[in-house]
Scaffold this active site. Structure first.
Site, short mmCIF file in Angstrom:
data_model
loop_
_atom_site.label_atom_id
_atom_site.label_comp_id
_atom_site.label_asym_id
_atom_site.label_seq_id
_atom_site.Cartn_x
_atom_site.Cartn_y
_atom_site.Cartn_z
N MET A 30 0.84 -1.20 0.00
CA MET A 30 0.00 0.00 0.00
C MET A 30 0.87 1.25 0.00
SD MET A 30 -3.38 -0.91 2.16
CE MET A 30 -2.70 -0.66 3.80
N HIS A 37 9.26 -3.74 3.23
CA HIS A 37 8.77 -3.95 1.87
C HIS A 37 9.93 -4.26 0.92
CE1 HIS A 37 5.67 -1.00 3.48
NE2 HIS A 37 4.90 -1.98 3.06
N LYS A 149 4.95 -10.22 9.16
CA LYS A 149 4.45 -9.19 10.09
C LYS A 149 2.92 -9.20 10.14
CE LYS A 149 3.67 -4.73 11.42
NZ LYS A 149 2.73 -4.25 10.47
N ASP A 150 2.29 -9.40 8.97
CA ASP A 150 0.83 -9.47 8.90
C ASP A 150 0.44 -10.94 8.79
OD1 ASP A 150 0.00 -6.45 8.48
OD2 ASP A 150 1.79 -6.81 7.30
N VAL A 176 10.83 -7.66 9.19
CA VAL A 176 12.02 -6.80 9.33
C VAL A 176 11.74 -5.82 10.47
CG1 VAL A 176 13.50 -5.11 8.20
CG2 VAL A 176 12.58 -7.04 6.90
N SER A 185 6.71 -0.65 10.07
CA SER A 185 5.33 -0.49 9.60
C SER A 185 5.16 0.92 9.06
CB SER A 185 4.36 -0.71 10.76
OG SER A 185 3.07 -0.22 10.41
N SER A 186 4.38 1.04 8.00
CA SER A 186 4.09 2.38 7.48
C SER A 186 3.46 3.24 8.56
CB SER A 186 3.13 2.28 6.29
OG SER A 186 3.59 1.31 5.37
P1 AMP Z 1 1.44 -2.99 3.48
O1 AMP Z 1 2.00 -1.98 2.55
O2 AMP Z 1 1.50 -2.60 4.92
O3 AMP Z 1 0.10 -3.51 3.05
O4 AMP Z 1 2.40 -4.24 3.39
C1 AMP Z 1 2.73 -4.82 2.17
C2 AMP Z 1 3.47 -6.11 2.41
O5 AMP Z 1 4.65 -5.84 3.16
C3 AMP Z 1 2.64 -7.09 3.25
O6 AMP Z 1 2.84 -8.40 2.74
C4 AMP Z 1 3.24 -6.94 4.62
O7 AMP Z 1 3.12 -8.09 5.41
C5 AMP Z 1 4.69 -6.68 4.27
N1 AMP Z 1 5.37 -6.01 5.39
C6 AMP Z 1 4.97 -4.89 6.05
N2 AMP Z 1 5.81 -4.61 7.05
C7 AMP Z 1 6.76 -5.57 7.05
C8 AMP Z 1 7.91 -5.84 7.84
N3 AMP Z 1 8.26 -5.07 8.86
N4 AMP Z 1 8.65 -6.93 7.54
C9 AMP Z 1 8.31 -7.74 6.51
N5 AMP Z 1 7.24 -7.53 5.72
C10 AMP Z 1 6.48 -6.47 5.97
#
Ligand code: AMP
Length: 282
Positions: A30, A37, A149-150, A176, A185-186
């Site tokens: 996102m 990411h 993480k998710d 990570v 996290s964003s």
């Molecule tokens: P998001 O942009 O938050 O929807 O995350 C996109 C992808 O990145 C998802 O598969 C998340 O699980 C992964 N992600 C987010 N934060 C982390 C992190 N700290 N370590 C590894 N993967 C992550």
């Protein structure tokens, strides 16, 4: 790096790769990108010949009153990070491109999406399942990469892909973390300096429960109480849920389990953070 905003343009590039016999990895995001990411993109490069990332803040996975409107959006910055990490293409569709009409199709996995985050974010995993299915159908990758993480999201997607015989491999990469253990996290960008310090309570609680497992504790209720107790010590934290669960079914952990997922969601001020650890019992 190519920037693509429409499905026909994406399909045309996909056709080219197929003709050349190249394997494709997709990393759905996102935006608001960070090292977590980028690690997924780098993993994609090991698993496939070409890596694409998508950036799409999916409205259907946000509930009323959640942070859809203020979710971090900085396309130029994200694009530069993805190019440096070695992505070959960024798919950044509009909401209209992904939802030309409201979806009449609902994808629901109640057994996996009902508890943990799903109990507090009704409809969230329906939105995730729908958008991931759309993205997988649009890009048709050989492998799609998600973050541990998710965890609940990854479990939902794995099962969705298996149930529907979708021709894609699902890869889940490790979380990570910042140096002090906070999962990247964003949403960490929302934290004040004081809240940022308090946010380490998630990993502190998880590690305390992990240590209890290592010391022989196996009772889910006791592990959950321990997690909750650790969070309670932090004044700026408000617990939403704790779970000691089966990592695949997400059901409460059974006696004698050899793999225990420890997970929690905590509000630090107005920011909701989640984290988890998978503990393997020797
Ligand atoms: P998001 O942009 O938050 O929807 O995350 C996109 C992808 O990145 C998802 O598969 C998340 O699980 C992964 N992600 C987010 N934060 C982390 C992190 N700290 N370590 C590894 N993967 C992550």
């Amino acid at each position: 790096m190519l920037i693509v905003t429409t499905v026909p343009a994406l399909r045309s590039r996909r056709g080219e790769l197929r003709r050349r016999g190249l394997r494709l990895a997709l990393v759905p995001t996102m935006g608001g990108l960070h090292e977590g990411h980028l690690a997924l993109v780098r993993r994609g490069r090991e698993l496939a010949d070409e890596v694409w990332a998508s950036i799409f803040v999916n409205p259907t996975q946000f509930g009323p009153g959640e942070d859809f409107a203020r979710y971090p959006r900085d396309f130029e910055h994200d694009r530069d990070l993805l190019a440096d990490a070695g992505a070959a293409l960024v798919f950044a569709p509009s909401v209209q491109e992904v939802y030309p009409k409201p979806s009449a199709t609902v994808i629901d996995l109640p057994a996996l999406a009902g508890g943990m985050c799903g109990a507090f974010r009704p409809g969230h995993f329906r939105g995730v399942a729908l958008v991931v299915t759309k993205l997988l159908n649009m890009a048709q990758p050989d492998v799609a990469i998600f973050g541990a993480k998710d965890w609940q999201q990854a479990a939902v997607i794995r099962r969705l892909v298996a149930d529907l015989h979708m021709p894609v491999a699902i890869d889940v990469a490790p979380t990570v973390r910042e140096e002090d253990g906070l999962a990247m996290s964003s949403r960490n960008a929302y934290l004040s300096a004081e809240e940022r310090r308090a946010a380490t309570v998630l990993i502190r609680a998880l590690r305390a429960a992990e240590a209890a497992v290592a010391a022989g504790e196996r009772r889910g209720a006791v592990l959950e109480a321990l997690l909750a107790g650790e969070v309670g010590i932090e004044g700026l934290a408000r617990l939403q849920y704790v779970a000691a669960a089966d990592p695949d079914t997400l059901a409460p952990v059974a006696d004698g389990a050899t793999r225990i997922l420890l997970a929690l969601a905590v509000f630090i001020g107005g920011t909701r953070l989640i984290d988890n650890l998978l503990v393997e019992v020797k």
